[in-house]
Design a protein around this motif. Structure first.
Motif, mmCIF file in Angstrom:
data_model
loop_
_atom_site.group_PDB
_atom_site.id
_atom_site.type_symbol
_atom_site.label_atom_id
_atom_site.label_comp_id
_atom_site.label_asym_id
_atom_site.label_seq_id
_atom_site.Cartn_x
_atom_site.Cartn_y
_atom_site.Cartn_z
ATOM 1 N N MET B 142 47.403 -2.946 -9.041
ATOM 2 C CA MET B 142 47.400 -2.230 -7.755
ATOM 3 C C MET B 142 48.811 -2.164 -7.177
ATOM 4 N N LYS B 143 49.573 -3.230 -7.382
ATOM 5 C CA LYS B 143 50.967 -3.200 -6.910
ATOM 6 C C LYS B 143 51.741 -2.079 -7.596
ATOM 7 N N ARG B 144 51.518 -1.915 -8.906
ATOM 8 C CA ARG B 144 52.210 -0.838 -9.628
ATOM 9 C C ARG B 144 51.791 0.523 -9.084
ATOM 10 N N LEU B 145 50.503 0.661 -8.764
ATOM 11 C CA LEU B 145 50.041 1.940 -8.224
ATOM 12 C C LEU B 145 50.699 2.230 -6.873
ATOM 13 N N VAL B 146 50.801 1.191 -6.034
ATOM 14 C CA VAL B 146 51.471 1.376 -4.740
ATOM 15 C C VAL B 146 52.948 1.711 -4.971
ATOM 16 N N ALA B 147 53.548 1.032 -5.970
ATOM 17 C CA ALA B 147 54.964 1.307 -6.272
ATOM 18 C C ALA B 147 55.145 2.763 -6.719
ATOM 19 N N ILE B 148 54.189 3.272 -7.490
ATOM 20 C CA ILE B 148 54.262 4.686 -7.892
ATOM 21 C C ILE B 148 54.100 5.574 -6.653
ATOM 22 N N GLY B 149 53.182 5.167 -5.778
ATOM 23 C CA GLY B 149 52.991 5.917 -4.530
ATOM 24 C C GLY B 149 54.269 5.963 -3.711
ATOM 25 N N ARG B 150 54.941 4.831 -3.616
ATOM 26 C CA ARG B 150 56.192 4.784 -2.862
ATOM 27 C C ARG B 150 57.265 5.644 -3.542
ATOM 28 N N ALA B 151 57.251 5.629 -4.883
ATOM 29 C CA ALA B 151 58.252 6.399 -5.621
ATOM 30 C C ALA B 151 58.090 7.904 -5.412
ATOM 31 N N ILE B 152 56.851 8.353 -5.177
ATOM 32 C CA ILE B 152 56.645 9.798 -5.004
ATOM 33 C C ILE B 152 56.590 10.206 -3.529
ATOM 34 N N ALA B 153 56.845 9.240 -2.648
ATOM 35 C CA ALA B 153 56.689 9.512 -1.209
ATOM 36 C C ALA B 153 57.580 10.652 -0.727
ATOM 37 N N VAL B 177 48.606 5.096 -16.981
ATOM 38 C CA VAL B 177 49.028 6.115 -17.951
ATOM 39 C C VAL B 177 48.535 7.491 -17.506
ATOM 40 N N GLN B 178 47.276 7.550 -17.088
ATOM 41 C CA GLN B 178 46.716 8.831 -16.648
ATOM 42 C C GLN B 178 47.449 9.350 -15.410
ATOM 43 N N LEU B 179 47.798 8.413 -14.523
ATOM 44 C CA LEU B 179 48.525 8.811 -13.306
ATOM 45 C C LEU B 179 49.896 9.389 -13.660
ATOM 46 N N ILE B 180 50.582 8.754 -14.617
ATOM 47 C CA ILE B 180 51.900 9.257 -15.038
ATOM 48 C C ILE B 180 51.753 10.664 -15.639
ATOM 49 N N ILE B 181 50.727 10.834 -16.450
ATOM 50 C CA ILE B 181 50.485 12.150 -17.064
ATOM 51 C C ILE B 181 50.180 13.186 -15.978
ATOM 52 N N ASN B 182 49.339 12.799 -15.022
ATOM 53 C CA ASN B 182 48.985 13.733 -13.930
ATOM 54 C C ASN B 182 50.211 14.145 -13.119
ATOM 55 N N LEU B 183 51.059 13.185 -12.838
ATOM 56 C CA LEU B 183 52.248 13.493 -12.030
ATOM 57 C C LEU B 183 53.152 14.473 -12.760
ATOM 58 N N LYS B 184 53.250 14.281 -14.068
ATOM 59 C CA LYS B 184 54.088 15.199 -14.844
ATOM 60 C C LYS B 184 53.450 16.589 -14.892
ATOM 61 N N ARG B 185 52.157 16.605 -15.134
ATOM 62 C CA ARG B 185 51.467 17.887 -15.303
ATOM 63 C C ARG B 185 51.333 18.659 -13.981
ATOM 64 N N ASP B 186 50.906 17.955 -12.942
ATOM 65 C CA ASP B 186 50.590 18.639 -11.689
ATOM 66 C C ASP B 186 51.807 18.851 -10.794
ATOM 67 N N TYR B 187 52.738 17.926 -10.853
ATOM 68 C CA TYR B 187 53.864 18.009 -9.914
ATOM 69 C C TYR B 187 55.189 18.345 -10.607
ATOM 70 N N LYS B 188 55.149 18.526 -11.917
ATOM 71 C CA LYS B 188 56.325 18.944 -12.701
ATOM 72 C C LYS B 188 57.521 18.005 -12.518
ATOM 73 N N LYS B 189 57.250 16.719 -12.509
ATOM 74 C CA LYS B 189 58.342 15.758 -12.348
ATOM 75 C C LYS B 189 59.036 15.517 -13.691
ATOM 76 N N THR B 190 60.353 15.395 -13.613
ATOM 77 C CA THR B 190 61.122 15.004 -14.787
ATOM 78 C C THR B 190 61.184 13.484 -14.792
ATOM 79 N N GLY B 191 60.934 12.884 -15.942
ATOM 80 C CA GLY B 191 60.866 11.429 -15.887
ATOM 81 C C GLY B 191 61.296 10.709 -17.140
ATOM 82 N N ILE B 192 61.578 9.433 -16.929
ATOM 83 C CA ILE B 192 61.874 8.534 -18.043
ATOM 84 C C ILE B 192 60.959 7.321 -17.897
#
Lengths: 245, 228
Positions: B142-153, B177-192
């Motif tokens: 859950m902390k990682r999910l919140v951290a991802i939330g903060r990263a996309i804020a 993993v699914q969240l990372i895929i969704n962010l790339k697919r839906d929000y077109k984020k460039t990522g590493i």
């Protein structure tokens, strides 16, 4: 690292934390939090220490002076000693032990758990976000605590003299007021302003520069308190020389 | 587009990054794979300017981050979201405050608008109605999910993930993993993504690279390289 580079780093760290751009509007809540932590949080211990300070000073002065000087000199001596020296220095050393250590521990823990890196990547300047409110908060709180400490010490000293040394409050107050010089009060407050800067800067500096883990965070708190204590005594001497020397 | 050119980094004489070259195209997600301690996190932090490098350059949309002035580096970082391996949440703040912090610092949105944005972010990361919790009461996942939330804020253009699934149970790993895929697919984020987890690497990566002995090389197929 030699002493000179430590002093340079310490000074640059302070300047980096307080120079423009000031974002007072965004820092208001964090400054208020620090004023509360340092100021309100320290009130009970300052009250206790100042009460004993007032009583001990009264006992010592009566032991040393009453045989040679009129009784109102007790009020005069307590007032001047507390305003010039004992109030500012003891308050600062107490706040230093309580707050410089907690600042170093808090900021140091943030460093080792990557929270400071997180601020950096969020484009939030950690110097302004973490250090600025702590420095300004302590700058506001410590002089107020010093005035509180002086009031408590002198009041308790007067009451003790009245109850146990047979010196009426009117006589005590006469000596206190007759020998009150604004320079004493403002000199003491100037000290507390300078002390507040070294307390907060030491806490933040040693916490900010922690490398490692829990052990190093613990060490940083020791360094912060020792450094701030030494600087308090050094500044006390310098201000005494400049204003009262 | 992110271009990493000839980046080198040594620690106490040990070569961690040896003239690393890498290009990440817009809206693509690359994975840097490698065992623990090979310098993946160092690479990630180096290309953000968090760790000084010994040589080389990093270009974002053809602009070197090392040529940026101090004020400009902060402007640039508003375009970047970073998910730390440790999550690096502020433990004195609630989930809401953690996610709202960059928004409050960098935008002039009203309190109501910030509240709505945080609520939406928590729904995106799958943690609705957890605003009032403190990080101490959250599980590692859950902390990682919140951290991802903060990263996309701040709705960044780039997102960097440092070991996003390490140490998690399979269910939580799949969720992230699914969240990372969704962010790339839906929000077109460039990522590493840097990881040592092969399954995560295969699941999320458009391209997979291997970092070993300071050198980086592209993997055509993960199993082939690792298992045969």
């Amino acid at each position: 690292m030699n002493l000179f580079s430590h002093i340079t780093d310490y000074t640059v760290f302070f300047l980096r934390s307080v120079i423009l751009p000031w974002r007072l509007a965004k820092s208001k809540a964090r400054i208020a939090e620090q004023v509360y932590n340092v100021g309100v949080g320290s009130l009970p211990i300052i009250f206790l220490i100042s009460s004993f300070l007032g009583m001990v000073t009264t006992v010592q002065l009566s032991y040393q002076l009453l045989a040679y000087l009129p009784r109102y000199y007790i009020g005069a001596a307590i007032g001047r000693m507390v305003l010039i020296e004992l109030g500012p220095v003891l308050t600062a050393l107490t706040v230093c032990g309580r707050c410089a250590s907690s600042m170093a521990a808090e900021v140091g823990t943030m460093r080792v758990t990557e929270q400071i890196d997180a601020l950096e990547v969020m484009a939030i300047d950690p110097y302004h976000f973490l250090n600025f409110p702590r420095i300004i908060g302590t700058l506001i709180a410590l002089p107020l605590l010093t005035v509180f400490s002086e009031f408590v010490a002198i009041s308790v000293g007067g009451v003790y003299a009245h109850l146990f040394l047979n010196i009426p409050l009117s006589v005590f107050n006469y000596g206190l007021i007759r020998n009150f010089f604004p320079r004493d009060l403002f000199g003491g407050l100037l000290k507390s302003v300078l002390f507040s800067l070294v307390i907060a800067n030491s806490g933040c500096y040693f916490g900010f520069n922690v490398k490692g883990g829990a052990k190093e965070v613990g060490q940083s708190t020791t360094y912060a308190v020792v450094t701030a204590s030494i600087l308090i005594l050094l500044l006390d001497f310098i201000v005494a020389l400049v204003i009262f020397g | 587009m992110i271009e990493i050119r000839e980046i080198s980094k040594r620690f106490n004489g040990n070569v961690v990054l040896d003239r690393v070259n890498l290009t990440i195209k817009d809206a693509s997600l690359i994975v840097i794979l490698g065992p623990s301690g090979t310098g993946k996190t160092v690479l990630l932090k180096s290309i953000l300017g968090l760790i000084p490098i010994d040589g080389g350059d990093v270009l974002y949309d053809r602009r070197s981050i090392f040529a940026l002035k101090p004020g400009e580096i902060y402007e640039f970082r508003k375009q970047v979201g970073f998910v730390f391996q440790s999550a690096a949440l502020f433990d004195s703040m609630t989930v809401y405050e953690n996610i709202a912090l960059p928004i409050l610092e960098h935008t002039s949105l009203s309190t109501k608008e910030v509240r709505e944005r945080v609520k939406k972010i928590l729904e995106v990361v799958g943690l609705p109605n957890r605003e009032k919790l403190y990080p101490g009461s959250l599980s590692g996942g859950m902390k990682r999910l919140v951290a991802i939330g903060r990263a996309i804020a701040l709705e960044p253009k780039y997102i960097f993930y440092d070991e996003p699934t390490t140490g998690l149970d399979p269910v939580m790993r799949d969720r992230i993993v699914q969240l990372i895929i969704n962010l790339k697919r839906d929000y077109k984020k460039t990522g590493i993504v840097v990881t040592h987890d092969l399954e995560t690497a295969e699941a999320v990566g458009d391209e997979i690279y291997m970092l070993k002995n300071g050198k980086i090389s592209k993997l055509e197929k993960v199993e082939k390289r690792f298992y045969g």
